[in-house]
Design a protein around this motif. Structure first.
Motif, PDB file in Angstrom:
ATOM      1  N   ASP A  84       0.240   1.841 -13.875  1.00  0.00           N
ATOM      2  CA  ASP A  84      -1.107   2.383 -13.727  1.00  0.00           C
ATOM      3  C   ASP A  84      -1.136   3.267 -12.475  1.00  0.00           C
ATOM      4  N   ILE A  85      -1.192   4.579 -12.670  1.00  0.00           N
ATOM      5  CA  ILE A  85      -1.059   5.544 -11.576  1.00  0.00           C
ATOM      6  C   ILE A  85      -2.124   5.316 -10.499  1.00  0.00           C
ATOM      7  N   LYS A 113       1.868  -5.532  -1.236  1.00  0.00           N
ATOM      8  CA  LYS A 113       1.104  -6.385  -0.316  1.00  0.00           C
ATOM      9  C   LYS A 113       2.035  -7.112   0.652  1.00  0.00           C
ATOM     10  N   GLU A 114       3.196  -7.534   0.165  1.00  0.00           N
ATOM     11  CA  GLU A 114       4.203  -8.118   1.065  1.00  0.00           C
ATOM     12  C   GLU A 114       4.667  -7.082   2.079  1.00  0.00           C
ATOM     13  N   LEU A 115       4.845  -5.854   1.603  1.00  0.00           N
ATOM     14  CA  LEU A 115       5.312  -4.783   2.476  1.00  0.00           C
ATOM     15  C   LEU A 115       4.318  -4.502   3.604  1.00  0.00           C
ATOM     16  N   ILE A 116       3.043  -4.561   3.314  1.00  0.00           N
ATOM     17  CA  ILE A 116       2.031  -4.311   4.341  1.00  0.00           C
ATOM     18  C   ILE A 116       2.225  -5.234   5.536  1.00  0.00           C
ATOM     19  N   SER A 166      -3.613   3.673  -5.092  1.00  0.00           N
ATOM     20  CA  SER A 166      -4.517   2.953  -4.186  1.00  0.00           C
ATOM     21  C   SER A 166      -3.756   2.041  -3.235  1.00  0.00           C
ATOM     22  N   ILE A 167      -2.815   1.262  -3.761  1.00  0.00           N
ATOM     23  CA  ILE A 167      -2.080   0.336  -2.894  1.00  0.00           C
ATOM     24  C   ILE A 167      -1.116   1.095  -1.986  1.00  0.00           C
ATOM     25  N   ASN A 168      -0.556   2.216  -2.470  1.00  0.00           N
ATOM     26  CA  ASN A 168       0.341   3.014  -1.631  1.00  0.00           C
ATOM     27  C   ASN A 168      -0.400   3.575  -0.425  1.00  0.00           C
ATOM     28  N   LYS A 169      -1.620   4.021  -0.627  1.00  0.00           N
ATOM     29  CA  LYS A 169      -2.425   4.539   0.480  1.00  0.00           C
ATOM     30  C   LYS A 169      -2.691   3.443   1.508  1.00  0.00           C
ATOM     31  N   LYS A 188       4.318  14.391  -9.363  1.00  0.00           N
ATOM     32  CA  LYS A 188       4.022  13.002  -9.724  1.00  0.00           C
ATOM     33  C   LYS A 188       4.142  12.080  -8.513  1.00  0.00           C
ATOM     34  N   THR A 189       5.096  12.357  -7.644  1.00  0.00           N
ATOM     35  CA  THR A 189       5.258  11.551  -6.429  1.00  0.00           C
ATOM     36  C   THR A 189       4.008  11.643  -5.561  1.00  0.00           C
ATOM     37  N   LYS A 190       3.471  12.832  -5.441  1.00  0.00           N
ATOM     38  CA  LYS A 190       2.219  13.012  -4.691  1.00  0.00           C
ATOM     39  C   LYS A 190       1.059  12.298  -5.386  1.00  0.00           C
ATOM     40  N   GLU A 191       1.002  12.375  -6.701  1.00  0.00           N
ATOM     41  CA  GLU A 191      -0.055  11.695  -7.454  1.00  0.00           C
ATOM     42  C   GLU A 191      -0.003  10.183  -7.244  1.00  0.00           C
ATOM     43  N   LEU A 192       1.183   9.645  -7.072  1.00  0.00           N
ATOM     44  CA  LEU A 192       1.356   8.211  -6.848  1.00  0.00           C
ATOM     45  C   LEU A 192       0.960   7.801  -5.430  1.00  0.00           C
ATOM     46  N   GLY A 193       0.606   8.773  -4.593  1.00  0.00           N
ATOM     47  CA  GLY A 193       0.133   8.453  -3.252  1.00  0.00           C
ATOM     48  C   GLY A 193       1.206   8.392  -2.195  1.00  0.00           C
TER      49      GLY A 193
END
Length: 609
Positions: free
Chosen positions: A592-593, A553-556, A598-601, A363-368
């Motif tokens: 929402d996985i 987005k703040e983290l980016i 998407s944002i993690n990538k 699941k961690t991998k699925e989350l990106g």
């Protein structure tokens, strides 16, 4: 007629053999009414966690001793009771539902186990090793009423050669465990006597697989593998039991079924094996080289194990902007993952099945994500092999222990330390070394974390320097989250709920070691019906996902400013905490996985390789 009589007799014998199995199954059921994972329904008392428990050092023959044992709880110092209190399903802790018991023990009592086993006839002439994956905390062992050894430490494997004490018939194994939990100075992670908030149920006794293994007197006890991608070689240090001068280690390196090299050396020497055209390991391409290792004595192979290694390098380097970045395989690489505590509503420290153990990593991998921070807990060996195979970086914490000084996280030059007793210091040093020895050869592990948020933190500079010297191949995160000292490779900030960079060290790697903790309690999937806890709480998946994305987005922007890694709290809900990506029973994904992925990538891609 004779054939029919033989068939009837055979049927009767089969039926008799099956009776104990059916009785065992009928006598067992999970205890209590707490939520459970879907895997709890798959428990077979006659085949509990049947997979080979140590795949990084694997032999063909072994015997699993997991299953229903007798147990009893007695006052400290009292003799073993003549009658058991009942049955317990090993290897689930006595406080867990899956143990079938779900009772507390406490520092004033001791937990006794008893079972019987038979050594397979084909092992005749072999030395028989009795292995324990982990037992929390102080363990004493008897074979056929003879005390054969003891062990302290709740997170690392240990074994005994029990050959001299066997009867060549049905053998009796007795185990006694004492665990003071939060009333002692030993490493214990999040376990406390009275769980609430971010503190959880005690875990007493056997919580990993118990098993037997036959070996010769001379055998391979351990292998320590160290990749060196800059020089295109791997170093293999064998630890041999009862070796004598002239013994030889032979290592065959394979890419799948293709043999790449065969190397030999004295069994007391380090092998340096060239790896040409090396395939580098990463989360994106987790390639593992297979390795067969033989111990040869007087021209004969006396032991053989299957193992693996990976060619990968973790390091740090200042980039063109002057920021010290973490690197993977000599390229800047942003590490991003969840805080993973490894707790289960039904098994506590112990996943119900191997599929369950692997599930959180998948699941961690699925989350990106590309990394996991294993938080104040150490997992069974199979968990780390799953990380190696699936491709996930691991930050390994030392479990908290003893008391905490006043914690502060925003003063850089005012770190506090605990003054431990000599006994407490010795316990810490012994178990930290044992953890590092146990996990050294797993390529997924890239960062050691000896202290978290000041809990048990003492002699920070000395412990950091020892850790770095003992394993110079990994980075050291000396004090995750506060009570900072200018030592180690990393300055680690914690900030809830939103990401923030309130300190910066121009001479070390800067990371956000914890943030987030967005809570979403879901009825029907709660450990506690009320008083659930999160840093911030929302009412539905959309709100929770939107807030996660806003923080990302703040983290980016903070990554651009200097962060080289970040860790979001957390993988799953745990007991009263409801801030997981998944519910505690792993039955519902709370965000929402695809949107999270998407944002993690995008966060990971902020640093260009």
């Amino acid at each position: 007629m004779i054939e029919q009589a033989h068939l009837k007799l055979l049927s009767a014998l089969v039926a008799m053999l099956l009776i104990p199995l059916s009785v065992n199954a009928q006598n067992y059921k999970p205890a209590g009414d707490k939520i459970k994972t879907k895997w709890a329904e798959q428990i077979d008392v006659n085949s509990v966690l049947p997979e080979y428990p140590r795949p990084i050092l694997q032999r063909e023959q072994w015997k699993n001793l997991n299953g229903l044992w007798d147990y009893s709880i007695q006052g400290v110092g009292e003799p073993k009771p003549s009658k058991a209190d009942g049955k317990i399903l090993v290897p689930f802790a006595v406080e867990s539902s899956l143990s079938g018991v779900q009772k507390r023990v406490g520092k004033h009592n001791e937990l006794w186990y008893e079972t019987t086993f038979e050594v397979p006839e084909q092992w005749n002439g072999k030395q028989v090793l009795l292995h324990f994956g982990a037992v929390d905390w102080k363990t004493e062992i008897w074979i056929n009423d003879i005390k054969v050894g003891s062990h302290t430490g709740g997170y690392t494997p240990f074994s005994f050669n029990i050959t001299p004490f066997l009867n060549d018939s049905t053998e009796t194994l007795v185990v006694k465990v004492w665990d003071p939990t939060s009333e002692g100075p030993q490493p214990r992670g999040k376990q406390v006597k009275d769980p609430e908030g971010i503190w959880y149920t005690p875990v007493t006794g056997i919580w990993q697989t118990v098993w037997l293994e036959p070996v010769n007197e001379k055998h391979i006890q351990d292998l320590r593998t160290t990749p060196d991608i800059d020089n295109q070689l791997v170093r293999v240090d064998p630890l041999i039991e009862n070796t004598t001068y002239g013994d030889i280690i032979e290592v065959t390196v394979k890419d799948g079924d293709k043999v790449l090299s065969v190397s030999k050396a004295s069994a007391i020497e380090t092998l340096e094996i060239p790896i040409t055209n090396q395939k580098l390991w990463s989360p994106e391409s987790p390639f593992l080289y297979q390795m067969t290792v033989k111990l040869i004595s007087n021209g004969a192979t006396v032991d053989q194990v299957e193992s693996y290694f990976a060619m990968r390098k973790i390091s740090k380097k200042r980039d063109e902007k002057g920021i010290i970045r973490m690197q993977l395989n000599n390229e800047d690489y942003f590490q991003f993952g969840p805080l993973d505590q490894g707790w289960w509503p039904d098994g506590l420290y112990t996943a119900p099945t191997d599929e369950a153990l692997k599930y959180d990593i998948v699941k961690t991998k699925e989350l990106g994500f590309n990394m996991i921070r294993k938080h104040v807990k150490v997992e069974p060996a199979r968990w780390y092999t799953h990380c190696d195979k699936l491709g996930i970086l691991v930050w390994q914490d030392m479990p908290n222990g003893d008391d905490a000084p006043i914690w502060q996280n925003k003063k850089y030059f005012d770190g506090n330390e605990l003054k431990r007793s000599a006994e407490s210091e010795e316990i810490f040093r012994k178990e930290w070394k044992a953890i590092m020895d146990y996990l050294y050869s797993y390529p997924s592990i890239v960062v050691w974390v000896p202290f978290n948020e000041a809990w048990g933190q003492f002699k920070t500079i000395e412990i950091t320097e020892w850790t770095a010297k003992y394993d110079p191949s990994r980075l050291i995160n000396s004090a995750s989250g506060g009570n900072h000292f200018q030592t180690g490779d990393i300055l680690d900030l914690h900030n809830y709920p939103d990401p923030e960079m309130y300190l910066y060290d121009a001479n070390r790697v800067n990371v956000l070691g914890e943030y987030g903790g967005i809570g979403l309690p879901l009825e029907g999937h709660l450990w506690k019906t009320d008083n659930n806890w999160g840093y911030v709480k929302f009412k539905n998946s959309k709100q929770t996902t939107d807030q996660y994305i806003a923080y990302a987005k703040e983290l980016i922007e903070l990554v651009k400013s200097g962060f080289s890694a970040a860790i979001y709290t957390q993988t799953t809900d745990v007991e009263g905490e409801v801030n997981g990506f998944m519910t505690y029973d792993r039955k519902v994904d709370k965000m929402d996985i695809e949107k999270v992925r998407s944002i993690n990538k995008k966060v990971i891609g902020t640093i260009e390789k």
